[in-house]
Design an enzyme around this catalytic site. Structure first.
Site, short mmCIF file in Angstrom:
data_model
loop_
_atom_site.label_atom_id
_atom_site.label_comp_id
_atom_site.label_asym_id
_atom_site.label_seq_id
_atom_site.Cartn_x
_atom_site.Cartn_y
_atom_site.Cartn_z
CG LEU A 105 -2.14 -0.95 0.99
CD1 LEU A 105 -2.98 -1.05 2.25
CD2 LEU A 105 -3.00 -0.48 -0.18
NE ARG A 137 -4.31 -4.99 16.69
CZ ARG A 137 -4.14 -4.85 15.40
NH1 ARG A 137 -2.93 -4.70 14.90
NH2 ARG A 137 -5.18 -4.85 14.59
CG LEU A 142 -4.55 -1.40 6.23
CD1 LEU A 142 -5.91 -1.98 5.83
CD2 LEU A 142 -3.45 -2.08 5.42
C1 LIG Z 1 -2.54 -10.82 8.64
C2 LIG Z 1 -2.45 -9.33 8.76
C3 LIG Z 1 -3.60 -8.57 8.82
C4 LIG Z 1 -3.51 -7.18 8.93
N1 LIG Z 1 -4.68 -6.45 8.98
C5 LIG Z 1 -4.59 -5.11 9.08
C6 LIG Z 1 -5.78 -4.33 9.10
O1 LIG Z 1 -6.89 -4.84 9.05
N2 LIG Z 1 -5.65 -2.99 9.18
C7 LIG Z 1 -4.43 -2.37 9.25
O2 LIG Z 1 -4.39 -1.14 9.31
N3 LIG Z 1 -3.30 -3.10 9.20
C8 LIG Z 1 -3.35 -4.45 9.11
N4 LIG Z 1 -2.20 -5.17 9.08
C9 LIG Z 1 -0.90 -4.47 8.94
C10 LIG Z 1 -0.72 -4.00 7.51
O3 LIG Z 1 -1.22 -4.97 6.62
C11 LIG Z 1 0.73 -3.72 7.14
O4 LIG Z 1 1.35 -2.97 8.13
C12 LIG Z 1 0.79 -2.93 5.84
O5 LIG Z 1 0.03 -3.55 4.84
C13 LIG Z 1 2.23 -2.76 5.37
O6 LIG Z 1 2.21 -2.12 4.12
P1 LIG Z 1 3.55 -1.65 3.43
O7 LIG Z 1 3.19 -1.08 2.13
O8 LIG Z 1 4.32 -0.83 4.38
O9 LIG Z 1 4.40 -3.00 3.26
P2 LIG Z 1 4.04 -4.43 2.49
O10 LIG Z 1 2.63 -4.53 2.11
O11 LIG Z 1 4.65 -5.44 3.38
O12 LIG Z 1 4.86 -4.30 1.18
C14 LIG Z 1 6.26 -4.42 1.13
C15 LIG Z 1 6.69 -4.34 -0.31
O13 LIG Z 1 8.10 -4.23 -0.35
C16 LIG Z 1 8.63 -5.17 -1.26
N5 LIG Z 1 9.97 -5.50 -0.77
C17 LIG Z 1 10.37 -5.76 0.50
N6 LIG Z 1 11.70 -5.96 0.53
C18 LIG Z 1 12.13 -5.82 -0.73
C19 LIG Z 1 13.41 -5.91 -1.34
N7 LIG Z 1 14.51 -6.15 -0.62
N8 LIG Z 1 13.49 -5.73 -2.67
C20 LIG Z 1 12.39 -5.48 -3.42
N9 LIG Z 1 11.16 -5.37 -2.90
C21 LIG Z 1 11.04 -5.53 -1.57
C22 LIG Z 1 7.66 -6.31 -1.27
O14 LIG Z 1 7.81 -7.04 -2.46
C23 LIG Z 1 6.34 -5.55 -1.16
O15 LIG Z 1 5.96 -5.11 -2.43
C24 LIG Z 1 -2.26 -6.56 8.99
C25 LIG Z 1 -1.10 -7.33 8.94
C26 LIG Z 1 -1.19 -8.70 8.85
C27 LIG Z 1 0.07 -9.50 8.89
#
Ligand SMILES: Cc1cc2nc3c(=O)[nH]c(=O)nc-3n(C[C@H](O)[C@H](O)[C@H](O)COP(=O)(O)OP(=O)(O)OC[C@H]3O[C@@H](n4cnc5c(N)ncnc54)[C@H](O)[C@@H]3O)c2cc1C
Length: 637
Positions: free
Chosen positions: A43, A330, A441
């Site tokens: 996201l 939590r 999110l």
């Molecule tokens: C089961 C579960 C349910 C959840 N439910 C909720 C909820 O209902 N509401 C809420 O607010 N939060 C929720 N969370 C937390 C939330 O989903 C995450 O904190 C959030 O989606 C993280 O988003 P992000 O974009 O930071 O990272 P991510 O979605 O983890 O994306 C990381 C990206 O980085 C890329 N990446 C990582 N390392 C590398 C690398 N070395 N080289 C190239 N690409 C790389 C990956 O490919 C990916 O595209 C939940 C978490 C879990 C585990």
């Protein structure tokens, strides 16, 4: 070391506006002269990449999955917070801000959190306009439910698939820009190093996960949106691929790592079922809207739940925290579950479980309403446990879930390395010592859609376009380092798999730096980790070769990083002689077992500087100054 959080002066509710007013701009014709690397397409990354391209910048976006659409964000179940006050139940931007600061146990930056609450309302508008199918009332208005740590209903949701639907929205925005040629997407491509030229982040080195090719990429700025580090604990609710390597390797290049000991243990996960398990499954916090948590009052009571009469049940959250009940935050709910299980009142195999019971809600609302609200979660639960939660209570137990710590960023979301920005779960910014449900999110999308598009422009306007060629010596050196590490991992040919080392490290961290931490336990972990790391580099077995799809090799690199990062995690937990949020040091608790903060000595962000493998890191402190709220002992009673 230069260490300026760049928090704008002035009243809290006007800081962001003031910041925007004072930011330098890049005119549209000049935007196309700049190139931005975005690592991550969850996201935070997808929203940033799409928005920056929409503004006219040229973007290169990287992810290790086969499609940006598979980022871990897709797993988010329960919802996303926003201070829309659609329910007319007393919500406001200030209340969301205050709940988040209090939920984080007064260890987050006021200015960032206030901005997050302000931007929350824009996120919902943006996502609804994109067509994200949020749940709606009969009237057509968007629906809300409640999440932990709040007494209002402000969580927007799409059944139990909110992350997936939001990611589809961001992904289609990203695809539009891929189609227009403004974003170049690199899937199955792992960033393995950050490249600095003259002290500025100017590129990365990647390994193509299919061909093994190691390639340098240059840009005018680098954004990391690479997610959290829960998987250092081996068992967590995160997708198996989530890892800390991008952040860790940036840390080794000079980026400060803030508050690594702030890890979140989620109270409602399916309990561990055996030695060979590689992942844990979350049952969304949204279930606590209708499910009631309880254990038998009597120790060792192994009767089936339906034969335990009402007066022999302990609805311990409702008893201990009557104002918030089952929706206590939590960290507090997890510790209460642990306490009940440690007291011998846990249920299920090994006594490591508590009940989440829907029988009252089913009586009150009917099965069809419960199915409508949580059907996919109940299906998941049945697939994994073979039990129907419509008929028997779910059994749940706390598990590693989210990490509040991350790379240090200032108010512009820039790290201490100029030109390196960090978004989403990868940064430390907004949640203090404990994140409230449905706020991750919100933060990832606020960072990507609404903050970075402003602040990166200021960075560009303050520097000249200066994209080095990838033949620059710094790129050559980084490529050599990455190739060298890959060769070294493949040449050891020892006896233990990377997964085996990971499992041992994870168990050690869970035991010594998990839900409860002690000085003695942390010191023991800090003694064991270096020897485990040494053994890894002598005895790991990485099968296969570099020039092919080789998941063992990928895993080995990530485990090598965990074996360094784990040490920092424990060092941070040992340094923080207090309990706050998810960081619970048993030596520091109130008489009734709640976290006991020490605001006099520890009201700061602990930002660590890397000094070399196995060498003590240097601690830098960013004082937390509260101008608006008074720090109090958190109470949910
Ligand atoms: C089961 C579960 C349910 C959840 N439910 C909720 C909820 O209902 N509401 C809420 O607010 N939060 C929720 N969370 C937390 C939330 O989903 C995450 O904190 C959030 O989606 C993280 O988003 P992000 O974009 O930071 O990272 P991510 O979605 O983890 O994306 C990381 C990206 O980085 C890329 N990446 C990582 N390392 C590398 C690398 N070395 N080289 C190239 N690409 C790389 C990956 O490919 C990916 O595209 C939940 C978490 C879990 C585990």
């Amino acid at each position: 070391m230069k260490f300026d959080a760049r928090i704008p002066s002035g009243p809290l509710d006007q800081k962001w506006e003031k910041c925007i007013r004072e930011l330098k701009l890049v005119n549209p014709a000049n935007k196309r002269k700049f190139e931005v690397i975005v690592v991550g397409s969850g996201l935070a990354g997808a929203s940033a990449a799409a928005t920056l391209a929409e503004l006219g910048y040229n973007v290169k976006c990287y992810c290790y999955q086969d499609s940006p659409r598979r980022a871990h964000s897709i797993a988010a179940q329960g919802g996303i917070n926003a201070a829309k006050n659609y329910q007319n139940d007393g919500d406001s931007i200030y209340r969301l801000f205050y709940d988040t600061i209090k939920g984080g146990d007064f260890r987050a930056r006021e200015a960032n959190v206030y901005r997050l609450a302000q931007l929350s309302v824009n996120i919902i508008d943006q996502c609804a306009a994109q067509g994200v199918p949020f749940a709606r009332e009969y009237s057509g208005y968007l629906s809300n439910r409640s999440f932990g740590g709040a007494q209002v209903s402000r969580t927007f949701y799409a059944r139990g698939q909110t992350g997936q639907q939001l990611l589809l929205g961001a992904y289609q925005a990203l695809c539009r820009q891929i189609g227009l040629g403004k974003v170049k997407m690199f899937a199955r491509c792992e960033m393995l190093d950050l490249v600095l030229v003259d002290g500025h982040a100017k590129g990365i080195v990647t390994r193509d996960l299919v061909t093994g090719e190691i390639t340098p990429h240059s840009a005018d700025a680098v954004i990391l949106a690479t997610g959290g580090y829960s998987n250092v604990f081996f068992l967590s609710t995160n997708a198996r691929g989530c890892n800390a390597s991008a952040a860790w390797r940036a840390h080794k290049k000079g980026a400060l790592f803030a508050n690594p000991c702030y890890t979140q243990i989620h109270p409602t996960c399916i309990p561990v079922s055996g030695e060979h398990q590689s992942k844990l499954t979350l049952m969304s916090e949204s279930l606590r809207n209708d499910g009631r948590v309880w254990v038998p009052k009597k120790r060792g009571d192994n009767r089936s739940p339906d034969s335990i009469p009402e007066d022999e049940r302990d609805y311990y959250l409702e008893r201990k925290y009557p104002s918030y009940g089952n929706l206590a935050p939590r960290d507090i709910s997890s510790r209460a579950a642990k306490e009940a299980c440690d007291d011998g009142r846990g249920v299920g195999p090994g006594g490591l479980g508590v009940y989440l019971d829907f029988s009252d809600a089913i009586k009150r609302l009917g099965v069809s309403t419960i199915r409508e609200r949580y059907g996919n979660l109940f299906d998941m639960y049945r697939t994994i446990t073979g039990e129907s939660a419509y008929e028997v209570p779910m059994r749940i137990y706390p598990a590693l879930h989210y990490t509040m710590g991350g790379l240090w960023v200032d108010y512009h979301l820039m790290s201490n390395i100029p030109g390196l920005f960090v978004l989403g779960e990868a940064n430390f910014s907004d949640h203090g010592a404990n994140r409230l449900g449905a706020s991750a999110l919100m933060q990832g999308l606020a960072d990507g859609y609404f903050v970075i598009p402003h602040t990166i422009g200021h960075y560009f306007a303050s520097t000249k376009p200066n994209r080095p060629s990838t033949s620059h010596p710094e790129f050559k050196k980084a490529v050599e380092d990455v190739s060298g590490m890959t060769k070294r991992l493949l040449s050891i040919n020892g006896k233990r798999t990377p997964g085996d080392f990971h499992k041992q490290l994870g168990k050690l961290l869970w035991d010594k730096c998990g839900m409860a931490r002690t000085e003695a336990g942390l010191k023991e972990a800090l003694r064991i980790i270096p020897s485990l790391r040494e053994e890894f580099w002598q005895n790991v077995k990485v099968t296969g070769a570099n020039g092919e799809l080789n998941q063992t090799l990928e895993q080995a690199g990530r485990v090598a990083d965990y074996l360094e990062f784990g040490e920092l995690l424990c060092a941070d937990a040992l340094m923080r002689n207090e309990s706050c949020g998810g960081h619970f040091r048993t030596e520091f608790q109130t008489p009734d077992g709640e976290a006991l903060r020490n605001d006099t000595d520890y009201s700061f962000v602990g930002a660590w500087e890397y000094t070399g493998v196995g060498k003590p890191p240097t601690l830098h402190k960013e004082p937390l100054v509260y101008e608006e709220v008074h720090m109090t002992q958190r109470s949910y009673k």
